[in-house]
Motif scaffolding. Sequence first.
Motif, short mmCIF file in Angstrom:
data_model
loop_
_atom_site.label_atom_id
_atom_site.label_comp_id
_atom_site.label_asym_id
_atom_site.label_seq_id
_atom_site.Cartn_x
_atom_site.Cartn_y
_atom_site.Cartn_z
N GLU A 113 17.80 0.51 8.07
CA GLU A 113 16.46 0.23 7.53
C GLU A 113 15.67 1.53 7.36
O GLU A 113 14.97 1.71 6.36
CB GLU A 113 15.68 -0.71 8.46
CG GLU A 113 16.01 -2.17 8.30
CD GLU A 113 15.08 -3.04 9.14
OE1 GLU A 113 13.88 -2.73 9.23
OE2 GLU A 113 15.59 -4.03 9.71
N VAL A 114 15.78 2.42 8.32
CA VAL A 114 15.08 3.71 8.23
C VAL A 114 15.56 4.47 7.00
O VAL A 114 14.77 4.93 6.19
CB VAL A 114 15.29 4.55 9.51
CG1 VAL A 114 14.76 5.97 9.32
CG2 VAL A 114 14.63 3.90 10.70
N LEU A 115 16.88 4.60 6.87
CA LEU A 115 17.44 5.35 5.74
C LEU A 115 17.07 4.71 4.40
O LEU A 115 16.75 5.40 3.44
CB LEU A 115 18.95 5.49 5.89
CG LEU A 115 19.41 6.34 7.08
CD1 LEU A 115 20.92 6.29 7.22
CD2 LEU A 115 18.91 7.76 6.95
N ARG A 116 17.10 3.39 4.34
CA ARG A 116 16.75 2.68 3.11
C ARG A 116 15.28 2.93 2.77
O ARG A 116 14.93 3.24 1.63
CB ARG A 116 17.05 1.19 3.24
CG ARG A 116 16.91 0.42 1.94
CD ARG A 116 17.38 -1.04 2.00
NE ARG A 116 17.13 -1.73 3.27
CZ ARG A 116 18.04 -1.98 4.21
NH1 ARG A 116 19.29 -1.59 4.05
NH2 ARG A 116 17.72 -2.62 5.32
N ALA A 117 14.40 2.81 3.76
CA ALA A 117 12.96 3.00 3.52
C ALA A 117 12.67 4.43 3.10
O ALA A 117 11.87 4.67 2.18
CB ALA A 117 12.17 2.64 4.77
N LEU A 118 13.32 5.39 3.74
CA LEU A 118 13.09 6.78 3.36
C LEU A 118 13.64 7.07 1.97
O LEU A 118 13.06 7.84 1.20
CB LEU A 118 13.71 7.73 4.39
CG LEU A 118 13.04 7.73 5.77
CD1 LEU A 118 13.80 8.64 6.72
CD2 LEU A 118 11.58 8.14 5.67
N ASP A 119 14.77 6.43 1.63
CA ASP A 119 15.35 6.61 0.31
C ASP A 119 14.46 6.03 -0.78
O ASP A 119 14.42 6.53 -1.89
CB ASP A 119 16.74 5.97 0.27
CG ASP A 119 17.51 6.38 -0.96
OD1 ASP A 119 17.47 7.58 -1.30
OD2 ASP A 119 18.13 5.50 -1.59
N GLU A 120 13.71 4.98 -0.44
CA GLU A 120 12.83 4.33 -1.41
C GLU A 120 11.43 4.93 -1.44
O GLU A 120 10.59 4.50 -2.23
CB GLU A 120 12.74 2.83 -1.09
CG GLU A 120 14.06 2.10 -1.27
CD GLU A 120 14.04 0.70 -0.67
OE1 GLU A 120 13.00 0.29 -0.12
OE2 GLU A 120 15.08 0.02 -0.76
N ALA A 121 11.16 5.91 -0.59
CA ALA A 121 9.83 6.52 -0.52
C ALA A 121 9.48 7.18 -1.85
O ALA A 121 10.34 7.73 -2.54
CB ALA A 121 9.79 7.55 0.60
N PRO A 122 8.21 7.11 -2.23
CA PRO A 122 7.79 7.70 -3.51
C PRO A 122 7.92 9.22 -3.54
O PRO A 122 8.13 9.80 -4.58
CB PRO A 122 6.32 7.27 -3.64
CG PRO A 122 5.88 6.92 -2.27
CD PRO A 122 7.10 6.48 -1.52
N VAL A 123 7.79 9.88 -2.41
CA VAL A 123 7.92 11.34 -2.35
C VAL A 123 9.28 11.67 -1.76
O VAL A 123 9.60 11.27 -0.65
CB VAL A 123 6.80 11.95 -1.46
CG1 VAL A 123 6.97 13.44 -1.36
CG2 VAL A 123 5.43 11.58 -2.02
N LYS A 124 10.07 12.37 -2.52
CA LYS A 124 11.42 12.71 -2.07
C LYS A 124 11.41 14.10 -1.44
O LYS A 124 10.86 15.04 -2.00
CB LYS A 124 12.40 12.70 -3.25
CG LYS A 124 12.51 11.37 -3.94
CD LYS A 124 13.24 10.38 -3.06
CE LYS A 124 13.42 9.08 -3.79
NZ LYS A 124 13.29 7.93 -2.97
#
Length: 192
Positions: free
Chosen positions: A149-160
């Motif tokens: 879930e952490v990795l998915r949420a970070l991957d979907e974050a608007p700022v990469k």
Amino acid sequence: QGPLLKKLLQDHPVVILHGARQTGKTTLARIPSIAQDRAYLTLDDLDALDLARRDPAALFIGREHLTIDEVQRQPDLLLTIKADVDRRRTPGRFLLTGSANLLLMEKVAESLAGRAVYFHLPPLTWAEMERQSFGHTLDVLFESRSVEEVLRALDEAPVKPGRPLPAAVFAGGYPVPALSEDVSFRARWFDG
């Protein structure tokens, strides 16, 4: 960090800027918005250290606002600073930096109680290394139930991020290695 340090200097006679070695204390103390109208001494300079030992009050002559870097090298100097502050409580009179935990040094805790504010400078955060505002990463870490879930949420974050999280972790938060793209340089820095 600069605006907060500047505000503390406007409000308090003594500001103690402390943190681990190589986190940027001296760099922060010497940025123009902080350093302007301030005399600067470092107790890494053997002449300044000798004067601090022999005649500490002489360090202050003709200096309205003074930055003393590496103050932990001469803790007895703090008694002279206390006396100076007690005579004249000028905001921003002293900016002291040190990598030793000055709060644990008995003479500091006793002599500067009620006169000093402590400003801890930690290593860089991920957001600072990325030169971005603080995002929702901490919220994601607390709200997620799994690493996936952490990795998915970070991957979907608007700022990469500019570098992946594992690379950022290995780069660390100390400014010199963290901001270098040269992996072998960072390894040599940490070995040193």
